[in-house]
Design a protein around this motif. Structure first.
Motif, PDB file in Angstrom:
ATOM      1  N   CYS A  84      22.027 -71.818 -53.746  1.00 38.64           N
ATOM      2  CA  CYS A  84      23.114 -72.786 -53.894  1.00 38.64           C
ATOM      3  C   CYS A  84      24.276 -72.487 -52.948  1.00 38.64           C
ATOM      4  O   CYS A  84      24.908 -73.414 -52.432  1.00 38.64           O
ATOM      5  N   THR A  85      24.544 -71.213 -52.709  1.00 39.66           N
ATOM      6  CA  THR A  85      25.637 -70.838 -51.809  1.00 39.66           C
ATOM      7  C   THR A  85      25.394 -71.398 -50.411  1.00 39.66           C
ATOM      8  O   THR A  85      26.296 -72.001 -49.812  1.00 39.66           O
ATOM      9  N   LEU A  86      24.188 -71.225 -49.891  1.00 40.29           N
ATOM     10  CA  LEU A  86      23.881 -71.773 -48.567  1.00 40.29           C
ATOM     11  C   LEU A  86      23.897 -73.296 -48.596  1.00 40.29           C
ATOM     12  O   LEU A  86      24.412 -73.933 -47.672  1.00 40.29           O
ATOM     13  N   ALA A  87      23.369 -73.876 -49.653  1.00 33.42           N
ATOM     14  CA  ALA A  87      23.335 -75.341 -49.766  1.00 33.42           C
ATOM     15  C   ALA A  87      24.748 -75.921 -49.760  1.00 33.42           C
ATOM     16  O   ALA A  87      25.004 -76.932 -49.102  1.00 33.42           O
ATOM     17  N   VAL A  88      25.666 -75.283 -50.468  1.00 34.04           N
ATOM     18  CA  VAL A  88      27.054 -75.756 -50.507  1.00 34.04           C
ATOM     19  C   VAL A  88      27.685 -75.654 -49.120  1.00 34.04           C
ATOM     20  O   VAL A  88      28.348 -76.593 -48.655  1.00 34.04           O
ATOM     21  N   LYS A  89      27.473 -74.530 -48.447  1.00 35.20           N
ATOM     22  CA  LYS A  89      28.025 -74.357 -47.093  1.00 35.20           C
ATOM     23  C   LYS A  89      27.529 -75.459 -46.168  1.00 35.20           C
ATOM     24  O   LYS A  89      28.314 -76.055 -45.419  1.00 35.20           O
ATOM     25  N   GLU A  90      26.247 -75.724 -46.200  1.00 35.17           N
ATOM     26  CA  GLU A  90      25.678 -76.756 -45.336  1.00 35.17           C
ATOM     27  C   GLU A  90      26.179 -78.147 -45.716  1.00 35.17           C
ATOM     28  O   GLU A  90      26.491 -78.958 -44.844  1.00 35.17           O
ATOM     29  N   TYR A  91      26.266 -78.417 -46.999  1.00 40.09           N
ATOM     30  CA  TYR A  91      26.730 -79.719 -47.483  1.00 40.09           C
ATOM     31  C   TYR A  91      28.164 -79.983 -47.052  1.00 40.09           C
ATOM     32  O   TYR A  91      28.484 -81.039 -46.516  1.00 40.09           O
ATOM     33  N   LEU A  92      29.036 -78.998 -47.252  1.00 41.44           N
ATOM     34  CA  LEU A  92      30.451 -79.169 -46.885  1.00 41.44           C
ATOM     35  C   LEU A  92      30.623 -79.228 -45.375  1.00 41.44           C
ATOM     36  O   LEU A  92      31.466 -79.992 -44.877  1.00 41.44           O
ATOM     37  N   THR A  93      29.830 -78.484 -44.638  1.00 30.96           N
ATOM     38  CA  THR A  93      29.905 -78.530 -43.172  1.00 30.96           C
ATOM     39  C   THR A  93      29.545 -79.935 -42.672  1.00 30.96           C
ATOM     40  O   THR A  93      30.203 -80.457 -41.764  1.00 30.96           O
ATOM     41  N   LYS A  94      28.544 -80.546 -43.262  1.00 24.92           N
ATOM     42  CA  LYS A  94      28.169 -81.914 -42.861  1.00 24.92           C
ATOM     43  C   LYS A  94      29.316 -82.885 -43.122  1.00 24.92           C
ATOM     44  O   LYS A  94      29.574 -83.772 -42.299  1.00 24.92           O
ATOM     45  N   ILE A  95      29.988 -82.732 -44.249  1.00 28.03           N
ATOM     46  CA  ILE A  95      31.118 -83.626 -44.559  1.00 28.03           C
ATOM     47  C   ILE A  95      32.241 -83.420 -43.550  1.00 28.03           C
ATOM     48  O   ILE A  95      32.775 -84.376 -42.995  1.00 28.03           O
ATOM     49  N   VAL A  96      32.602 -82.178 -43.313  1.00 32.04           N
ATOM     50  CA  VAL A  96      33.726 -81.865 -42.413  1.00 32.04           C
ATOM     51  C   VAL A  96      33.415 -82.298 -40.976  1.00 32.04           C
ATOM     52  O   VAL A  96      34.265 -82.841 -40.287  1.00 32.04           O
ATOM     53  N   MET A  97      32.190 -82.081 -40.539  1.00 32.58           N
ATOM     54  CA  MET A  97      31.847 -82.348 -39.148  1.00 32.58           C
ATOM     55  C   MET A  97      31.353 -83.784 -38.897  1.00 32.58           C
ATOM     56  O   MET A  97      30.896 -84.102 -37.813  1.00 32.58           O
ATOM     57  N   ASP A  98      31.472 -84.647 -39.893  1.00 31.55           N
ATOM     58  CA  ASP A  98      31.101 -86.041 -39.726  1.00 31.55           C
ATOM     59  C   ASP A  98      32.188 -86.765 -38.920  1.00 31.55           C
ATOM     60  O   ASP A  98      33.085 -87.376 -39.460  1.00 31.55           O
ATOM     61  N   LEU A  99      32.096 -86.606 -37.623  1.00 38.43           N
ATOM     62  CA  LEU A  99      33.122 -87.154 -36.720  1.00 38.43           C
ATOM     63  C   LEU A  99      32.585 -88.402 -36.046  1.00 38.43           C
ATOM     64  O   LEU A  99      33.149 -89.130 -35.399  1.00 38.43           O
TER      65      LEU A  99
END
Length: 99
Positions: A84-99
């Protein structure tokens, strides 16, 4: 153009800042599961585990010995929390980097 990208980045960071509640199915989405396990989806993984998960919180799932043993035996993770820790990191990174 650069200003627009920076503004979008700032807005995306604001979206994930602070406390939020995310659905486990959003975090452990099909892409994540398929990339990091041999399963097609979170539901597929749980179904194949044969476990009846009655826990209602993530913390309860983290301490489920049967689930942790299954994750350790069938994925690259040592337990459900690591997954879950890795999944959260990847999920939040996708949101932040959605440029």
């Amino acid at each position: 153009m650069k200003i627009d990208v920076l503004n979008k980045l700032e807005n995306n960071i604001k979206k994930v800042s602070g406390q939020h509640t995310y659905k486990l199915s959003d975090i452990l989405n099909d892409d994540f599961i398929q990339t990091n396990t041999k399963f097609r989806s979170y539901e597929d993984m749980i179904n194949q585990s044969g476990l009846e998960l009655t826990e209602t919180t993530t913390e309860e799932l983290y301490s489920n010995e049967g689930l942790n043993n299954f994750i350790r035996a069938n994925t690259k993770f040592k337990n459900f929390k690591d997954m879950c820790t890795l999944a959260v990191k990847e999920y939040l990174t996708k949101i932040v980097m959605d440029l």
